[in-house]
Every structure is written in structure tokens, then in C-alpha cells.
Design a protein around this motif. Structure first.
Motif, PDB file in Angstrom:
ATOM      1  N   LEU A 183      39.349  12.775 -37.017  1.00 15.40           N
ATOM      2  CA  LEU A 183      39.142  12.281 -35.806  1.00 15.40           C
ATOM      3  C   LEU A 183      38.867  13.259 -34.490  1.00 15.40           C
ATOM      4  O   LEU A 183      38.214  12.683 -33.587  1.00 15.40           O
ATOM      5  N   HIS A 184      39.355  14.423 -34.799  1.00 17.69           N
ATOM      6  CA  HIS A 184      38.742  15.108 -33.669  1.00 17.69           C
ATOM      7  C   HIS A 184      37.288  15.549 -33.871  1.00 17.69           C
ATOM      8  O   HIS A 184      36.422  15.639 -32.563  1.00 17.69           O
ATOM      9  N   GLU A 185      36.632  15.595 -34.926  1.00 18.92           N
ATOM     10  CA  GLU A 185      35.320  15.768 -35.085  1.00 18.92           C
ATOM     11  C   GLU A 185      34.676  14.529 -34.098  1.00 18.92           C
ATOM     12  O   GLU A 185      33.730  14.920 -33.430  1.00 18.92           O
ATOM     13  N   ALA A 186      34.937  13.550 -34.563  1.00 15.15           N
ATOM     14  CA  ALA A 186      34.446  12.354 -33.881  1.00 15.15           C
ATOM     15  C   ALA A 186      34.570  12.429 -32.342  1.00 15.15           C
ATOM     16  O   ALA A 186      33.588  12.032 -31.543  1.00 15.15           O
ATOM     17  N   ALA A 187      35.673  12.845 -31.866  1.00 17.92           N
ATOM     18  CA  ALA A 187      35.908  13.119 -30.338  1.00 17.92           C
ATOM     19  C   ALA A 187      34.623  13.871 -29.954  1.00 17.92           C
ATOM     20  O   ALA A 187      34.428  14.021 -28.756  1.00 17.92           O
ATOM     21  N   GLY A 188      34.619  15.025 -30.809  1.00 17.31           N
ATOM     22  CA  GLY A 188      33.472  16.159 -30.330  1.00 17.31           C
ATOM     23  C   GLY A 188      31.999  15.442 -30.240  1.00 17.31           C
ATOM     24  O   GLY A 188      31.428  15.582 -29.197  1.00 17.31           O
ATOM     25  N   GLY A 189      31.848  14.710 -31.168  1.00 18.14           N
ATOM     26  CA  GLY A 189      30.680  13.830 -31.150  1.00 18.14           C
ATOM     27  C   GLY A 189      30.511  12.896 -29.884  1.00 18.14           C
ATOM     28  O   GLY A 189      29.507  12.726 -29.456  1.00 18.14           O
ATOM     29  N   ALA A 219      31.958  13.371 -27.137  1.00 20.32           N
ATOM     30  CA  ALA A 219      31.772  14.138 -25.922  1.00 20.32           C
ATOM     31  C   ALA A 219      30.360  14.302 -25.881  1.00 20.32           C
ATOM     32  O   ALA A 219      29.957  14.196 -24.617  1.00 20.32           O
ATOM     33  N   ASN A 220      29.666  14.694 -26.942  1.00 17.09           N
ATOM     34  CA  ASN A 220      28.138  14.956 -26.688  1.00 17.09           C
ATOM     35  C   ASN A 220      27.577  13.629 -26.046  1.00 17.09           C
ATOM     36  O   ASN A 220      26.656  13.725 -25.137  1.00 17.09           O
ATOM     37  N   SER A 221      28.021  12.739 -26.703  1.00 17.84           N
ATOM     38  CA  SER A 221      26.912  11.220 -26.172  1.00 17.84           C
ATOM     39  C   SER A 221      27.446  10.817 -24.837  1.00 17.84           C
ATOM     40  O   SER A 221      26.659  10.327 -24.332  1.00 17.84           O
ATOM     41  N   PHE A 228      31.712  19.587 -33.699  1.00 17.27           N
ATOM     42  CA  PHE A 228      30.670  18.582 -33.319  1.00 17.27           C
ATOM     43  C   PHE A 228      30.312  18.917 -31.923  1.00 17.27           C
ATOM     44  O   PHE A 228      29.144  18.459 -31.408  1.00 17.27           O
ATOM     45  N   PHE A 229      31.147  19.405 -30.858  1.00 17.54           N
ATOM     46  CA  PHE A 229      30.743  19.631 -29.352  1.00 17.54           C
ATOM     47  C   PHE A 229      29.750  20.610 -29.116  1.00 17.54           C
ATOM     48  O   PHE A 229      30.082  21.777 -29.603  1.00 17.54           O
ATOM     49  N   LYS A 230      28.889  20.259 -28.481  1.00 17.73           N
ATOM     50  CA  LYS A 230      27.807  21.200 -27.974  1.00 17.73           C
ATOM     51  C   LYS A 230      27.805  21.847 -26.854  1.00 17.73           C
ATOM     52  O   LYS A 230      27.191  22.958 -26.798  1.00 17.73           O
ATOM     53  N   GLY A 231      28.728  21.297 -25.916  1.00 21.16           N
ATOM     54  CA  GLY A 231      28.967  21.932 -24.465  1.00 21.16           C
ATOM     55  C   GLY A 231      29.790  23.382 -24.720  1.00 21.16           C
ATOM     56  O   GLY A 231      29.799  23.810 -25.816  1.00 21.16           O
ATOM     57  N   ASN A 232      30.008  23.495 -23.541  1.00 20.89           N
ATOM     58  CA  ASN A 232      30.711  24.943 -23.034  1.00 20.89           C
ATOM     59  C   ASN A 232      32.278  24.332 -23.117  1.00 20.89           C
ATOM     60  O   ASN A 232      32.534  23.330 -22.852  1.00 20.89           O
ATOM     61  N   LEU A 233      33.038  25.344 -23.365  1.00 23.02           N
ATOM     62  CA  LEU A 233      34.407  25.154 -23.260  1.00 23.02           C
ATOM     63  C   LEU A 233      35.058  25.831 -21.794  1.00 23.02           C
ATOM     64  O   LEU A 233      34.815  27.238 -21.583  1.00 23.02           O
ATOM     65  N   ILE A 265      30.770   3.808 -31.898  1.00 24.66           N
ATOM     66  CA  ILE A 265      30.851   4.318 -33.123  1.00 24.66           C
ATOM     67  C   ILE A 265      30.843   5.909 -32.753  1.00 24.66           C
ATOM     68  O   ILE A 265      29.706   6.186 -32.195  1.00 24.66           O
ATOM     69  N   GLY A 266      31.644   6.686 -33.073  1.00 25.47           N
ATOM     70  CA  GLY A 266      31.768   8.230 -32.894  1.00 25.47           C
ATOM     71  C   GLY A 266      30.897   8.871 -33.849  1.00 25.47           C
ATOM     72  O   GLY A 266      30.121   9.673 -33.521  1.00 25.47           O
TER      73      GLY A 266
END
Lengths: 306, 385, 324
Positions: free
Chosen positions: B147-153, B155-157, B183-188, B369-370
Motif C-alpha cells: 500500500l505504501h508503494e502504491a502511495a509512492g506511485g 504521488a508521482n502521478s 516508487f516515489f521519484k521526487g525529493n524528500l 488505480i495506484g
């Protein structure tokens, strides 16, 4: 790190401390006056929060909910005192620990029986849900500011209650010599009931005030109970002043520890391990504080040496 | 108390125990015994109760399944002892029910090595998905990171570039942030670990405000999340929030209140998923228990349906056949598509839901769909084929 | 109504017979459950030594129970994975239970020495709380320290090895624990009847008197505290082997509370009190848990009635001449 963030964190620490004071005041009085170790004090915190949630849903009024929390905990306290607690004042501390531990089980499961296993809803009123703009670009929540004010007002009332009124003098006399005030014709039994219920009511109010910004659920009282014990031990048992100072110390240490330690460790480690190590030590910080205080002052800051 | 009364009490205990024992032994042998260890008392019991109710709803018409439900009190040592009891004395064929990863880690490795099949309705620690995977361990919910991976995905979209992330300082919390970062590609903008069980987030929210983030991801299960969301809503910060479904699920939403409105959360299930199995589940659950089903209830139900499907296609006495039948996963899941990856964790779509109001009731609806057909990051480390 | 010695003997006999009955009725879980009772009894006996006889109410004995447990878990997991301990130790851990016991006792004694040295400066409620503080520090440390699983805990899958016995057999493991119970009961009986025991009891009654005969009560209390910590620590070690698993929950304040409740429930300052307390508590937990989801409510009710009406613990219910 900016000055405004730093001040905001100090305010947060203060707010946490003030809430802890509401919890600890009753605990320290009950111990100081009756010599009772009350583990079930956290249950009154929970009862207050549940009563507030119930009345907020029924009436929609936050003020009524807060009053309900105070009254419900007052009654629960009085009832507990009348049925069980008064039978164990003269007992060993150990019997008190066991009985009040059992009360925790009774209250927690009783509440869960009535209200179900999921947390309840309790939110702050709209009028308090926004923030202040203070000088130095500090933005601070109105509600938290209100908690600080309520806490300080109650502290002042308690101070006057104990130092200026008849009942306060009796409470203080009771702390010093329990047999004596009985001999002087003070109705000790009634005094004990009043002190116990008042302590419970304050805990209930704290539970409702905090429940509104955290969560109202079974078992919410025990972590706070442990903190309240830490507070009264640091402050010195039986001392309202000690409870106040101890509460602020614990509140500020905990908040600032959580805030500062991770950034402190980031000078030595990479970011992920720094936050991990920093927050580990932050969660131990108040216990380290307490152990340090007790090593140097074995009866707490304002405690009476026996 | 006199000597006689003690004797009488003892006698009653012995006779009662003996009768109970005799009756237990009389039960037929052709039934499939399922041991369910789950959290039914104390904090977090809502999740266990939902898993139990969902599971029992699924298997209620099958007379050959005997379910033994026990309360683990959320204590790992109690869970281990219950598992010992169920395997040693009750001789169960299948174990299920555990909610928490730390309890699963205590029970599952020992149980599956004794050739007991374990069906996980909730916890999916990475240690059981990779090197520690086992032919007797089936996860019907998700691998913990999913579920966290999907949240990262998501966030990108959604175009987030600078996210502030936080989770409690314990293994599942660290896995959550790792999963998001995978999965998240941005910065923290910041990364914080909070104290487990912490309820006040004023200090953290102040840091978020000062960090210049454009979005927030958090994993704070149970009461922690309720506190965070309420305080966040009051803080006046207006950044978008993403989280896993745990803090926005049916059981807990009421307590979060309007503070949750509009929040995007990731989940493999939602009440409004449009498939036959789900419609049947939602309406039956509502009519049986008088409340809306939660994510956990759906997972319990799917676990029950999976078990039924395997029992239809095989016999419990043939362990290999039974395992194969489980692995085929020939059942219609409430989430629509469902199949097992080689490490016996689900391959499924993870949806993005939004918290909405239906009349007065807060609930979720699917918005996108994440991650599609998401398996998990540990498949290759598992030796199962 | 019977004499205390007789009751003690009956308790031991019952504990001795149960595993055979369990074997006869093919209920191996009963043996596991009784093993738990015996292990908790040992932990309780350790606490009772300072709490009952020395008047030192430690609310932090989970620290020792947990450390004993973690020492066992850590040594065993290193041995199983043949990983070196830390970076400076050329040592792969061990799964030899005798060695593990030794290390557990040494480490627990050392920690108890440290905690005791600082805690014993205080007394009364302050002592209760400072011992709790130390245990809480260890608890939070164990949750957030990732090397050994953090909150997930540490599984060791098989019990550690005892020469000539298969410890995975419930009955064998039971009798290992039972033997430890007997050993500690014997040692404590000897100590309590020795001059050391008398001084310890005197410390509870009147410290000034102890000082007046030229003995420093601090030293007596510290030695007792260390001894108590070591016993509870060994119980923790056995508990890890029983469950083949250890997690931070054994370090939590609830664990400290549970050990204390067993002691008080059974009867403070009675050598066999904690055993009866453990038996009572586990039976209640097992039977009530089967009857109602809200079993903790009934447990609470029963304990309250016990406190109000069986004043000196369950032991006193059976005894003719109650000491209180």
C-alpha cells in the motif's frame, strides 16, 4: 531551524505539560492525602473522553461535552471511592496496586462493552479550529492555546483552594497528620471522597480536552497514567507545585527531545539513521530525566523528606 | 472455607474437565479444523473482530469447517502459546487470523515448519516474503510494503516533487517509508520517525510547516493516525496528504471525522468495487452484522473464500494437493482480480481511494488505480517456484 | 485448613504430576501451559524475594525478565546463522542452554547491580517509579533497535540444546524448568533462614536498627536486588526457550505489572505464594478467555473481590494461621 519554529515547539511542550498537570494534580493529592497509589487514575481520563464524545454527539455542543466529561469522571470517581477505594486506604500499598490494577481491567473492558471496539469521534468546535498569528511569524493553534490557558487557570484555582480555603487547610493537615485531623472533628471520610472525586474529575476533563485532538479509544489512559506518575515523582509526591513544575519539565523535555535530537544526530550520521537514533533516544528522554532527578533528589524536586 | 468445600470444588472441576474432554474427543474426524488467533480484547481489537466476522461470514454455510477462535490480546507470547495449543492439543489443519506483523513473526515460522498451513488475513512482513517464504504460508491480504508503494506511485502521478514522510519508529514503520521511497521519484522535504503509540503530533506538524514540502505521506496506524489527522486539519496547513488505507478505513473514519474528507489513500479493496463477489459480501455483511464492512473484514472474508475453494478442489488429508489448490486461488475475490505470486503473496491492483461523505457517513470511493497487478519486491529472494 | 509446609508440598506434588496426566490424556498443551506457570512462578519468586522480604517494590522487573530473554534469543540466533556477535567479538553465539543460562545470569546480575545502585538511593513510591523508569528505557530501546527485530521480535525456531535431553519435547523442557524452580526455592529457603535473610527482613522493618549493629543496609539491599534480578532474568531466559521467540513485550511495564500481580495475588512474603498466584492467574485467563470476549472485565472483578476479602493473598485462604 528558525526562531519561530523553536518558540512554537516550546509552546507545544508547554501545552503537553499543562495537560499532564491536570492528570497529575489529582494523582499527587490522592497520594499525598490518603496515601493511596491509584493506578486507575488513567481510567477516569478515558471515562471523561468517552462521556465527552457521547454528549458531543447527542447535543452537538463542545462546551456541554466538556462539562459532561468533568461531571461523569466526578461521579465515576465518587462511586469508585465509595464502593471500593475507601476499603483499601489503610491497606498495604501492594493491595492498592492490585485493586486499582483490577479497576483498570474493569473500566477498560466495561467501556469497550458499552461503546464497541473502534475509537469514537470527538472534534474541537469550529470557532477554535483555526490558528493565531503571533509575533515573529509564529502560527499557533487556538485550541492548544486554550488548553494552556485552561490548565494555568486550574492551576491557580487549585493553588488558592489549597492555600486559602478551609478544605485546603484540611487537605494539608491531612497530609501531615492523618490521625490528628480526624481527632479534631473533621469528617475525614467525606474529605477523602471529595479529594478523590475532584482528582478524577480533573483527569476526566484532561481526557476530554486531549481526546478532541487525539483519539477517544479504550486504553488511552494508561500511557498518560505512566507519564503522570513520572511527573509527580519528579515534582515530589503530594506537592501541587511539584506536579506543576514536573509536568512542564516532562512536557518540554519530551517535545524538544523529539524535535531537536534527530537534527542533533544528523551532524554525525546520515539522515535516515539520525532520525532513527534520535527518535529512539527521544522516547527514552523523560525516563532519563526522571532517573537523573531521583538520583540527585531522591524525594523529587519539592518532595518532603520522610 | 472448610476442607469439605474445597474437596467439593476440586471434584466438580475434575468431573467438569473430564466431561469436556470426552465431548471434545467425540467430534468427528472428517471436519477441517481451523484455528483463528486474533486480537479480540484491548486496543486494536476492532481489526481482529472484523477479520473474524468476515471469515466466519464466508465459511458459515460449510458444515465441515470447524473454526476455533482465540484472543491473543495483541501479545506475541500469548499468540505463540495459543498456536502451540492449537497445533498440539486441538490438532488444527489450518491457522489464520493474526493481525500484527510482530505476532505473525512469532507464530508463523514455527507453525509452517510443523506442516500447518497458515493463511494470513492481514500481516505481511517482508521477512516472510523473501528468504523466509514457505510453502505452507499464504498471504491473502498484501505484502506490508504494497500500500505504501502504491502511495509512492500515486504521488508521482499527482505531480508531487517534495514530500514530507513520517512513520512510527518500529520495523513496520521503516518498511512503510522504504516502500514509499521505492516508487516515489521526487525529493524528500523531511523524514521523521515518531514514537510508537505517540498521539500528539504538534511538534511534527510544526516541522512539516517549516519544511517547505508540497505534500505529506504518513503511515500511523490506529489511534496514532486519528490524532495526526485531526491535529493536521486544525493546523491550517493545506498540503495534500496521502496514506495507506489503515488510517482511513471504515471502522476508524468516524473517529477521524471531517478532517479526513478528501484525503487520498491506497487500498487493495473498497466498498464500491464493482464486482459480484464484493456486492454480495457488502450486502451480506451489512445484513448480518448491522455495520459497513471494513478492509479487514474483506480480507477475512477473502481468506475464508480461498479456504473454501481449496477444500472444494482437494482434500485436506492430501497436503500437497491442498497447497496446490490454495495456490491456484480459484475463488472470486471481493477485490476482483486475485492471484498468487510465486512467493504466495497476492498479485493485485492497488487502488487510490478518496474519503467522501455518503449522506452523513464518511466512506471511501475509488478514484484511480495506484499500481496495476502489483506483486512484491521480495519475489526473487524466495526459493518457491 | 492446613499448615503452610503441607500446602507447599501439595503445590509441588501437583505441579510434578500434571505433565504425566497430560501425557496420559494426550493433552500436550497442558504441559506447555504448566511450563508457563512454572516460569512465571520463578520470575515471581525472584521479585518476591525483595518485595516480600525486603519491602522493595520493584515495578521494573520486566527489565531483568526481558534481558534474560533477549540474551537467550540473541545468542541462539547468532549460533543459528553463524554470524559473529558485533564487530569486535570473535564469537558466534551459542545454542548450548547451560552456557546461555550462565551468560543470562551474569548479564542480568550486572544490569541489576547498575539499576539497583541508582534506584536504592530512593525509597517508597520513588523506588517504584525509578525502577519503572529504567525498564521503560530498555523497552523503548528494544523497540527501536533494528538489529534484533525491533518490535517484530526475534524468532529462534528451536529450543536451545541441553545435554542428553531433547528440549523440544514438552515434558523434558517442563522438568528442566521445574528443576530450576526447586533449586531457587531451596536456595531462597536457605538464604531466608540465614543471618543474611534476617538482616534483609530487618531492613524492611527498621533500617536504623540495622545500621546500629554496624551493617550498611544499602549493601544488603543491593545484594538482594542483584540476586532477585538474576532469578527473574533466568526465568526470562526459560520463557524465550519456551516460546522460541522474544520480543519487546517482555520488557513492557505490563509485564512488570503482571509479575507483581502474581506475587501479590498469591500472597506476599510467602515463598510459595507466587506459584499459587501464577496458577490462579493462568487458570482464570484460560477459563474466562473461553467463556467471554470481555473476560478481562471478569478477571478484574475477581481480583478486586480477592483483594477485598482474601486480604493476605490466596495462600491465606488455605492456611489455618494467617500471618497477617
Amino acid at each position: 531551524m528558525t526562531i519561530s519554529l523553536f518558540i512554537e515547539q516550546i509552546l507545544n511542550g508547554l501545552q503537553f505539560g499543562v495537560m499532564l498537570f491536570l492528570m497529575s494534580a489529582g494523582l499527587t493529592l490522592v497520594f499525598g492525602v490518603m496515601g493511596l497509589i491509584n493506578l486507575a487514575h488513567g481510567s477516569f481520563y478515558m471515562i471523561g473522553a468517552f462521556a465527552a464524545a457521547l454528549f458531543a454527539e447527542l447535543t452537538g455542543s463542545f462546551l456541554i461535552a466538556m462539562i459532561a466529561s468533568f461531571v461523569a469522571a466526578l461521579f465515576a470517581g465518587a462511586l469508585t471511592e465509595l464502593i471500593i477505594i475507601r476499603k483499601i486506604y489503610k491497606r498495604d500499598h501492594l493491595d492498592q496496586v492490585l485493586a486499582t490494577f483490577a479497576l483498570i481491567l474493569l473500566f477498560s473492558e466495561g467501556i469497550r462493552w458499552i461503546f464497541g471496539a473502534y475509537p469514537l469521534y470527538l472534534d474541537i468546535p469550529n470557532s477554535l479550529s483555526s490558528s493565531f498569528n503571533l509575533p515573529f511569524e509564529i502560527i499557533y493553534s487556538k485550541y492548544r492555546m486554550m488548553i494552556i490557558l485552561v490548565g494555568i487557570i486550574i492551576a491557580i484555582i487549585l493553588y488558592f483552594l489549597i492555600s486559602k480555603t478551609l478544605i485546603g487547610i484540611r487537605i494539608k493537615a491531612g497530609q501531615n497528620d492523618r490521625e490528628m485531623i480526624g481527632a479534631l472533628g473533621v469528617d475525614v471520610t467525606k474529605l477523602y471522597t471529595i479529594v478523590f472525586s475532584l482528582g478524577a474529575a480533573l483527569a476526566g476533563l484532561a481526557g476530554a480536552l486531549i481526546g478532541a485532538i487525539q483519539s477517544v479509544e479504550v486504553g488511552m489512559g494508561e500511557p498518560v497514567l505512566i507519564l503522570a506518575f513520572v511527573v509527580i515523582v519528579i515534582g515530589g509526591i503530594g506537592s501541587i507545585k511539584g506536579a506543576f513544575v514536573g509536568a512542564l519539565l516532562v512536557g518540554i523535555t519530551d517535545t524538544m527531545g523529539r524535535f531537536l535530537l534527530p537534527s542533533f544526530f544528523s551532524y554525525f550520521f546520515d539522515n535516515a539513521s539520525a532520525t532513527s537514533i534520535g527518535s529512539s533516544i527521544a522516547s527514552m528522554s523523560i525516563y532519563i530525566l526522571m532517573a537523573t532527578v531521583l538520583i540527585f533528589k531522591p524525594s523529587g524536586l519539592y518532595g518532603v523528606k520522610k | 472455607m472448610s476442607k469439605n468445600s474445597i474437596l467439593i470444588v476440586l471434584l466438580i472441576l475434575i468431573i467438569g474437565g473430564g466431561t469436556y474432554y470426552y465431548l471434545e474427543k467425540q467430534k468427528k474426524d472428517d471436519v477441517v479444523k481451523v484455528g483463528m488467533i486474533t486480537t479480540l480484547s484491548g486496543g486494536g481489537s476492532g481489526l481482529g473482530i472484523d477479520v473474524r466476522d468476515g471469515f466466519l461470514l464466508a465459511v458459515k454455510d460449510n458444515k465441515n469447517i470447524q473454526v476455533l477462535v482465540k484472543d491473543d490480546q495483541r501479545k506475541p507470547d500469548i499468540a505463540v502459546q495459543l498456536a502451540d495449543k492449537m497445533t498440539q492439543s486441538d490438532k488444527v489443519d489450518v491457522l489464520t487470523g493474526i493481525i500484527w506483523s510482530n505476532l505473525a513473526m512469532a507464530v508463523v515460522p514455527a507453525a509452517v515448519n510443523q506442516d500447518i498451513v497458515y493463511l494470513s488475513p492481514n500481516a505481511g512482513p517482508s521477512a516472510l516474503a523473501g528468504k523466509g517464504c514457505h510453502k505452507n504460508y499464504f498471504n491473502v491480504a498484501w505484502q506490508n510494503d504494497n500500500l505504501h508503494e502504491a502511495a509512492g506511485g500515486y504521488a508521482n502521478s499527482a505531480g508531487y516533487k517534495n514530500t514530507f514522510i513520517l512513520a512510527p519508529n518500529y520495523p513496520a514503520g521503516k518498511d512503510a517509508l522504504t516502500g514509499y521511497k521505492r516508487f516515489f521519484k521526487g525529493n524528500l522535504a523531511g523524514e521523521l520517525y515518531t514514537k510508537l503509540g505517540q498521539k500528539d503530533y504538534a511538534a511534527e506538524i510544526a516541522q512539516i510547516r517549516a519544511s517547505g514540502a508540497d505534500s505529506i505521506f504518513f503511515f500511523l496506524p490506529g489511534g496514532m493516525g486519528i490524532g495526526f489527522m485531526k491535529q493536521y486539519a486544525q493546523s491550517g496547513i493545506d498540503l495534500p496528504v496521502v496514506g495507506p488505507a489503515f488510517s482511513f478505513d471504515q471502522g476508524i473514519l468516524k473517529a477521524v471525522g471531517d478532517a479526513a474528507l478528501g484525503v487520498k489513500n491506497t487500498s487493495q479493496w473498497s466498498k464500491d468495487l464493482d464486482n459480484e463477489a464484493n456486492k454480495k459480501f457488502v450486502s451480506e455483511f451489512k445484513s448480518t452484522y448491522g455495520r459497513l464492512p471494513s478492509l479487514y473484514a474483506s480480507q477475512g472474508y477473502d481468506t475464508g473464500m480461498l479456504l473454501l475453494s481449496a477444500l472444494r478442489n482437494s482434500s485436506i488429508s492430501d497436503k500437497d494437493g491442498f497447497r496446490n489448490a490454495l495456490k491456484v486461488a480459484d475463488f472470486s475475490s471481493t477485490r476482483g482480480k486475485f492471484k498468487f505470486a510465486s512467493n504466495q503473496h497476492p498479485i493485485q491492483d492497488i487502488y487510490v481511494r478518496e474519503v467522501i461523505k455518503e449522506g452523513d457517513i464518511l466512506t471511501n470511493k475509488i478514484v484511480s488505480i495506484g499500481l496495476k497487478d502489483r506483486s512484491n519486491a521480495y519475489v526473487d529472494a524466495c526459493s518457491l517456484k | 485448613m492446613i499448615k503452610e509446609e503441607k500446602l507447599n508440598l501439595i503445590i509441588l506434588l501437583v505441579l510434578f504430576v500434571i505433565p504425566f496426566l497430560a501425557y496420559l490424556f494426550n493433552e500436550p498443551y497442558l504441559t506447555t501451559l504448566t511450563t508457563k506457570i512454572v516460569i512465571l512462578s520463578i520470575a515471581g519468586i525472584g521479585l518476591n524475594f525483595i518485595l516480600g522480604y525486603g519491602g522493595l517494590v520493584s515495578f521494573g522487573h520486566a527489565a531483568f525478565f526481558g534481558i534474560g530473554g533477549y540474551v537467550t534469543g540473541i545468542l541462539a540466533s547468532h549460533a543459528q546463522n553463524s554470524e559473529q556477535m558485533f564487530f569486535f567479538l570473535q564469537f558466534d553465539g551459542s545454542n548450548q542452554i547451560l552456557f546461555i543460562w550462565l551468560i543470562s545470569i551474569i548479564i542480568c546480575s550486572f544490569i541489576a547491580l547498575l539499576i539497583g545502585y541508582f534506584s536504592l538511593r530512593t525509597s517508597g513510591v520513588y523506588f517504584i517509579m525509578i525502577t519503572l523508569a529504567f525498564a521503560q528505557m530498555l523497552y523503548y530501546f528494544s523497540i527501536s533497535w533494528p538489529a534484533y527485530g525491533g518490535e517484530d521480535g526475534l524468532s529462534i525456531y528451536v529450543r536451545n540444546v541441553f545435554p542428553f535431553f531433547n528440549t523440544m519435547n514438552p515434558i523434558n523442557f517442563y522438568f528442566i524448568c521445574f528443576t530450576w524452580l526447586l533449586i531457587f526455592l531451596t536456595i531462597l529457603k536457605i538464604i531466608l533462614n540465614s543471618s543474611f535473610g534476617l538482616v534483609l527482613k530487618a531492613c524492611k522493618e527498621n533500617e536504623e536498627r540495622v545500621k546500629s549493629i554496624g551493617i550498611n543496609p544499602f549493601n544488603i539491599k543491593l545484594i538482594s536486588f542483584v540476586f532477585s534480578g538474576a532469578i527473574t532474568g533466568l526465568a526470562g531466559s526459560l520463557y524465550t526457550d519456551l516460546n522460541r521467540f522474544v520480543s519487546p513485550s517482555v520488557l513492557s511495564w505490563q509485564m512488570s505489572g503482571e509479575i507483581m500481580v502474581l506475587v501479590i495475588l498469591g500472597g506476599v512474603a510467602r515463598l510459595y505464594g507466587p506459584i499459587l498466584g501464577a496458577v490462579f492467574y493462568i487458570i482464570l485467563e484460560q477459563t474466562l478467555g473461553g467463556v467471554s470476549e470481555n473476560w478481562q472485565f471478569w478477571l478484574g472483578l475477581i481480583i478486586i473481590l480477592e483483594v477485598l476479602y482474601a486480604r493476605a493473598g490466596i495462600m491465606s485462604l488455605f492456611l489455618k494461621d494467617s500471618k497477617s
